[in-house]
Design an enzyme around this catalytic site. Structure first.
Site, short mmCIF file in Angstrom:
data_model
loop_
_atom_site.label_atom_id
_atom_site.label_comp_id
_atom_site.label_asym_id
_atom_site.label_seq_id
_atom_site.Cartn_x
_atom_site.Cartn_y
_atom_site.Cartn_z
CB CYS A 1 -0.93 0.03 1.21
SG CYS A 1 -1.99 -1.41 1.40
CG HIS B 1 -1.31 3.23 4.56
ND1 HIS B 1 -1.36 1.96 4.04
CD2 HIS B 1 -0.62 3.12 5.73
CE1 HIS B 1 -0.74 1.11 4.84
NE2 HIS B 1 -0.28 1.80 5.88
#
Length: 460
Positions: free
Chosen positions: A94, A152
């Site tokens: 990610c 993130h």
């Protein structure tokens, strides 16, 4: 459960199989190899809508061949624009891919990009507020900017979307959260800007609804909107799975930090429902765009942050999230811009995340910062002017693997094993290692990997 006859099971299976077959058939019949050409008027700078799925595999959409999942809205997006068959995420997990998308640079240029992925708050592990980003550069060029969903790229108190160029943020800072309670191992992770908020609605739908509200309210362009779904990332919760959410939330509260990974849960049907819920949410955003009158003048990119994992469908690729085989990094990419790009097209040009950053900056007439040169290559001449696609090497690395693609060739070395060479045009499953037959190509690609890597930060 009520009684289910064998006939109904067979009929249901045939019906489910028929949908993707027909979808792929229609795509094959109507889509044509991409070709830029004179089309429409010279458009103003477009609005920019970037939609990310999370851990969505290359073949998890019906327009990419899924045998189980129906995605009519994303299929329609592909029919209205260009579907890329050889598109890649910048990394196999990610955070590094998001670093590449937001900075236009290799993840390894920043300490936070070395984390695979960022899992704990740390003052080094994030995009520094002073580093130019897609949002800050477009904001300087007169764009309104917003992000809904997963960030993130670093935790408070050091990092935040609103410190990196986004005017508006609603979403989560970490990598995963419960879809209903929004709980993680560190507590609830849902913020309006930098203020904690609470919502017990299904997160995929909430992200879509907030993004649709933005589109309807932003009738004066231009704007940049990043929509970052957590679907179909674990935990495996579909709409209506509140009981699953309650169990996971209780486990988290008791100190079970593995609960979110949900290794003892999920199913193919749950995964299907999660992807289809994301597709339905994207449909609501596209409806809002149409209602706002901005559909024609909006450039849309849909992608995934990396390949799929446990329940994902990858055929014919091998590997999955976390690895550098094709299944870990090749992802669906769809673009649409009705004012300038013709519909029903398909491109096999290899592209990677940071290429889209360069392309978007080009379309928005935003100037990259000279002291932070981009590693991506703009596709604008290819998409709009009929120029040849950029010829450049695609580069990946993890702490234990390295890969480089040049044209049809891919060099891959994992761990301490000898490197492999694969002709992806004939062998997308990477099963025929040609390193002994074409050692000169393997040597060239390996040397080029070393050349790029020497300019990046070493892993700690």
């Amino acid at each position: 459960m009520g009684k289910i006859s064998r006939r109904s099971v067979v009929a249901g299976a045939v019906g489910a199989a028929a949908v993707p077959v027909l979808g792929v058939g229609r795509a094959a019949a109507s889509a044509r190899p991409f070709r830029a050409g004179a089309f429409g008027e010279v458009a103003p700078r477009p609005n920019i809508l970037v939609i990310l799925g999370d851990d969505l595999g290359w073949a998890d959409l019906s327009c990419y061949g899924s045998l189980h999942i129906r995605t009519p809205h994303l299929d329609g997006l592909a029919e209205g624009g260009v579907r890329f068959t050889d598109a890649y995420s910048a990394a196999a997990v990610c955070s590094p891919t998001r670093f590449a998308l937001y900075t236009g640079r290799y993840p390894g240029r920043l300490p936070g990009g070395l984390e695979e992925p960022i899992s704990q708050p740390n003052e080094l592990h994030g995009i520094p507020p002073e580093h130019p980003t897609l949002a800050s550069l477009l904001k300087q060029a007169g764009y309104t900017t917003a992000m809904y969903g997963k960030w993130h790229c670093g935790f408070l108190p050091w990092f935040s979307p609103t410190r990196s160029g986004w005017d508006t943020f609603f979403g989560n800072f970490g990598g995963a959260l419960d879809y209903y309670s929004k709980m993680t191992g560190r507590g609830r992770d849902l913020y309006e800007g930098e203020v904690p908020v609470e919502s017990l609605d299904y997160y995929t739908g909430t992200i879509a609804d907030r993004a649709a509200e933005f589109v309807l309210g932003a009738r004066e362009g231009p704007w940049l909107l990043n929509v970052n779904f957590t679907a179909p990332h674990w935990p495996w919760e579909a709409p209506g799975d509140q009981s699953v959410s309650e169990e996971i939330t209780e486990r988290l509260a008791s100190g079970d930090l593995q609960a979110l990974m949900h290794n003892d849960g999920g199913s193919l049907d749950t995964y299907r429902e999660m992807v289809e819920a994301m597709d339905a949410g994207i449909g609501r955003i596209l409806d809002a765009l149409r209602e706002s009158g901005g559909e024609r003048d909006t450039f849309i990119l849909f992608s995934s942050d990396n390949g799929g994992e446990r329940w994902s469908y990858q055929w014919p690729l091998t590997g999955a999230k976390g690895g550098l085989n094709e299944g870990g990094i090749r992802v669906p990419n769809i673009i649409r811009w009705p004012a300038r790009i013709q519909p029903r097209q398909v491109s096999d040009v290899p592209v990677i995340t940071q290429d889209w950053t360069a392309t978007i900056l080009d379309l928005a007439e935003a100037r990259p910062a000279a002291e932070y040169p981009l590693d991506g290559h703009s596709l604008t001449p290819y998409l709009l002017d009929g120029a040849s696609a950029p010829q450049h090497d695609l580069f990946w690395r993890t702490k234990s693997a390295r890969a480089l693609r040049r044209g049809q060739w891919k060099f891959l070395r994992q761990g301490t094993a000898p490197g492999g060479l694969y002709d992806l045009s004939a062998d997308p499953r990477e099963n025929a290692n040609l390193v002994q037959r074409r050692p000169e190509i393997a040597a060239q690609l390996s040397a080029r990997w070393d050349e790029i890597d020497k300019d990046l930060l070493p892993y700690p």
